[in-house]
Design an enzyme around this catalytic site. Structure first.
Site, PDB file in Angstrom:
ATOM      1  N   GLU A   1       6.156  -8.762  -7.497  1.00 52.98           N
ATOM      2  CA  GLU A   1       4.747  -9.162  -7.382  1.00 52.98           C
ATOM      3  C   GLU A   1       4.181  -9.586  -8.732  1.00 52.98           C
ATOM      4  O   GLU A   1       4.819  -9.420  -9.780  1.00 52.98           O
ATOM      5  CB  GLU A   1       3.949  -8.008  -6.765  1.00 52.98           C
ATOM      6  CG  GLU A   1       4.450  -7.704  -5.355  1.00 52.98           C
ATOM      7  CD  GLU A   1       3.625  -6.668  -4.607  1.00 52.98           C
ATOM      8  OE1 GLU A   1       2.782  -5.973  -5.217  1.00 52.98           O
ATOM      9  OE2 GLU A   1       3.844  -6.560  -3.372  1.00 52.98           O
TER      10      GLU A   1
ATOM     11  N   GLU B   1      13.814 -11.018   0.161  1.00 50.59           N
ATOM     12  CA  GLU B   1      14.922 -11.791   0.728  1.00 50.59           C
ATOM     13  C   GLU B   1      15.038 -13.164   0.083  1.00 50.59           C
ATOM     14  O   GLU B   1      16.126 -13.714  -0.022  1.00 50.59           O
ATOM     15  CB  GLU B   1      14.842 -11.867   2.261  1.00 50.59           C
ATOM     16  CG  GLU B   1      13.541 -12.343   2.852  1.00 50.59           C
ATOM     17  CD  GLU B   1      12.519 -11.231   3.052  1.00 50.59           C
ATOM     18  OE1 GLU B   1      12.233 -10.506   2.086  1.00 50.59           O
ATOM     19  OE2 GLU B   1      11.971 -11.122   4.171  1.00 50.59           O
TER      20      GLU B   1
ATOM     21  N   CYS C   1       9.026 -12.662  -2.171  1.00 51.36           N
ATOM     22  CA  CYS C   1       9.605 -11.679  -1.246  1.00 51.36           C
ATOM     23  C   CYS C   1      11.045 -11.343  -1.640  1.00 51.36           C
ATOM     24  O   CYS C   1      11.765 -12.176  -2.207  1.00 51.36           O
ATOM     25  CB  CYS C   1       9.632 -12.237   0.165  1.00 51.36           C
ATOM     26  SG  CYS C   1       8.029 -12.483   0.901  1.00 51.36           S
TER      27      CYS C   1
ATOM     28  N   CYS D   1       8.729 -12.664   6.668  1.00 54.41           N
ATOM     29  CA  CYS D   1       7.583 -13.575   6.766  1.00 54.41           C
ATOM     30  C   CYS D   1       8.075 -14.986   7.107  1.00 54.41           C
ATOM     31  O   CYS D   1       9.264 -15.303   6.985  1.00 54.41           O
ATOM     32  CB  CYS D   1       6.787 -13.568   5.460  1.00 54.41           C
ATOM     33  SG  CYS D   1       7.522 -14.569   4.153  1.00 54.41           S
TER      34      CYS D   1
ATOM     35  N   CYS E   1      10.076 -16.941   4.402  1.00 51.76           N
ATOM     36  CA  CYS E   1      11.464 -16.476   4.238  1.00 51.76           C
ATOM     37  C   CYS E   1      12.337 -16.964   5.387  1.00 51.76           C
ATOM     38  O   CYS E   1      13.488 -17.351   5.189  1.00 51.76           O
ATOM     39  CB  CYS E   1      11.510 -14.956   4.136  1.00 51.76           C
ATOM     40  SG  CYS E   1      10.872 -14.365   2.558  1.00 51.76           S
TER      41      CYS E   1
ATOM     42  N   ASN F   1      11.331  -7.346  -3.740  1.00 55.21           N
ATOM     43  CA  ASN F   1      10.084  -8.103  -3.892  1.00 55.21           C
ATOM     44  C   ASN F   1       9.529  -7.922  -5.305  1.00 55.21           C
ATOM     45  O   ASN F   1       9.593  -6.838  -5.882  1.00 55.21           O
ATOM     46  CB  ASN F   1       9.052  -7.746  -2.818  1.00 55.21           C
ATOM     47  CG  ASN F   1       8.690  -6.287  -2.735  1.00 55.21           C
ATOM     48  OD1 ASN F   1       9.506  -5.420  -3.031  1.00 55.21           O
ATOM     49  ND2 ASN F   1       7.474  -6.003  -2.317  1.00 55.21           N
TER      50      ASN F   1
HETATM   51  N1  THU Z   1       7.458  -8.968   1.465  1.00 53.06           N
HETATM   52  C1  THU Z   1       8.807  -9.165   1.364  1.00 53.06           C
HETATM   53  O1  THU Z   1       9.416  -8.857   0.338  1.00 53.06           O
HETATM   54  N2  THU Z   1       9.444  -9.713   2.414  1.00 53.06           N
HETATM   55  C2  THU Z   1       8.833 -10.127   3.564  1.00 53.06           C
HETATM   56  O2  THU Z   1       9.461 -10.733   4.421  1.00 53.06           O
HETATM   57  C3  THU Z   1       7.422  -9.805   3.797  1.00 53.06           C
HETATM   58  C4  THU Z   1       6.674  -9.307   2.627  1.00 53.06           C
HETATM   59  C5  THU Z   1       6.753  -8.405   0.312  1.00 53.06           C
HETATM   60  C6  THU Z   1       5.830  -9.393  -0.353  1.00 53.06           C
HETATM   61  C7  THU Z   1       4.862  -8.466  -1.036  1.00 53.06           C
HETATM   62  O3  THU Z   1       5.413  -8.065  -2.288  1.00 53.06           O
HETATM   63  C8  THU Z   1       4.809  -7.250  -0.131  1.00 53.06           C
HETATM   64  O4  THU Z   1       5.953  -7.336   0.705  1.00 53.06           O
HETATM   65  C9  THU Z   1       3.568  -7.161   0.719  1.00 53.06           C
HETATM   66  O5  THU Z   1       3.357  -8.327   1.420  1.00 53.06           O
END
Ligand code: THU
Length: 161
Positions: A64, A75, A73, A109, A112, A62
Site C-alpha cells: 500500500e 496477486e 494487490c 478484485c 487482478c 499487497n
Molecule cells: N487486495 C489484494 O491484495 N488483492 C485483491 O484481490 C483485493 C484487495 C488488497 C489491496 C489493498 O491493499 C487491501 O487488499 C484492501 O483493499
C-alpha cells in the site's frame, strides 16, 4: 427479448487436508508470507504464491501507499514479478490467501482478474486459482474464465482486416 443465464464452475473444500500435498504446501507458504504484506492503511493482509511450469514459486503481498491508488494487490505483485523473472514459463496455479477469516474466501478484485486473464490468453493454458481466507473453506477455479466471464481480451483489437 430473452433472458440468458450462464454458469460458473468451482470446487469447494472444507479443509486443507482434502487438497494435494503440493497445493497444501503452496497455501502454507503463502500464509507464512502474509507477514510481508505492507498494509498500514487497510490492515488487510493478502499474500499470493504463483507456481510455474519450471517448478519455481514466486511470492507477492499487497503493497500500500499513502497515495492510495499507487499501491498494488498481492496477486498482481506476484504475477508481474513471476513474468518479469521467468517470461517464458507457464503459470500453473495462483494461490491467494488473506489473514482475515470469513466463511467463504475473499475473491480477487476485477483488475487482478483482468491481469491474470491476459497471461492465461498469452500462454494458451488455463491458470488455476486457489483461494483461502483465514480458516475459510477453500475454493479452486480451474481457469480465469470462471472468475471473469465475458472478459475483454486482445483477440479482437489485434485482428487484421
Ligand atoms: N487486495 C489484494 O491484495 N488483492 C485483491 O484481490 C483485493 C484487495 C488488497 C489491496 C489493498 O491493499 C487491501 O487488499 C484492501 O483493499
Amino acid at each position: 427479448m430473452k433472458k440468458i443465464t450462464t454458469n460458473i464452475t468451482y470446487t469447494e473444500f472444507e479443509s486443507i487436508d482434502e487438497l494435494s500435498n503440493l497445493d497444501q504446501k503452496l497455501i502454507r507458504d503463502a500464509e507464512k508470507n502474509l507477514k510481508n504484506s505492507y498494509s498500514p492503511y487497510s490492515l488487510f493482509k493478502v499474500s499470493s504464491v504463483i507456481s510455474l511450469s519450471n517448478s519455481q514459486v514466486v511470492f507477492g503481498t499487497n503493497q500500500e501507499n499513502a497515495a492510495y491508488p499507487s499501491g498494488l494487490c498481492a496477486e498482481r505483485v506476484a504475477v508481474f514479478s513471476a513474468m518479469s523473472s521467468f517470461p517464458t514459463s507457464v503459470i500453473e496455479t495462483v494461490v491467494i490467501v488473506t489473514e482475515k477469516s470469513s466463511k467463504f474466501p475473499f475473491t480477487p478484485c476485477g483488475s487482478c482478474r483482468q491481469v491474470l486473464m491476459e497471461y492465461e490468453n498469452k500462454q494458451k493454458k488455463n491458470i488455476r486459482v486457489l483461494l483461502k481466507s483465514g480458516d475459510s473453506k477453500i475454493w479452486i477455479f480451474e481457469s480465469i474464465k470462471e472468475i471473469l466471464p465475458f472478459a475483454f481480451d486482445a483477440e479482437d483489437i489485434l485482428k487484421k482486416e
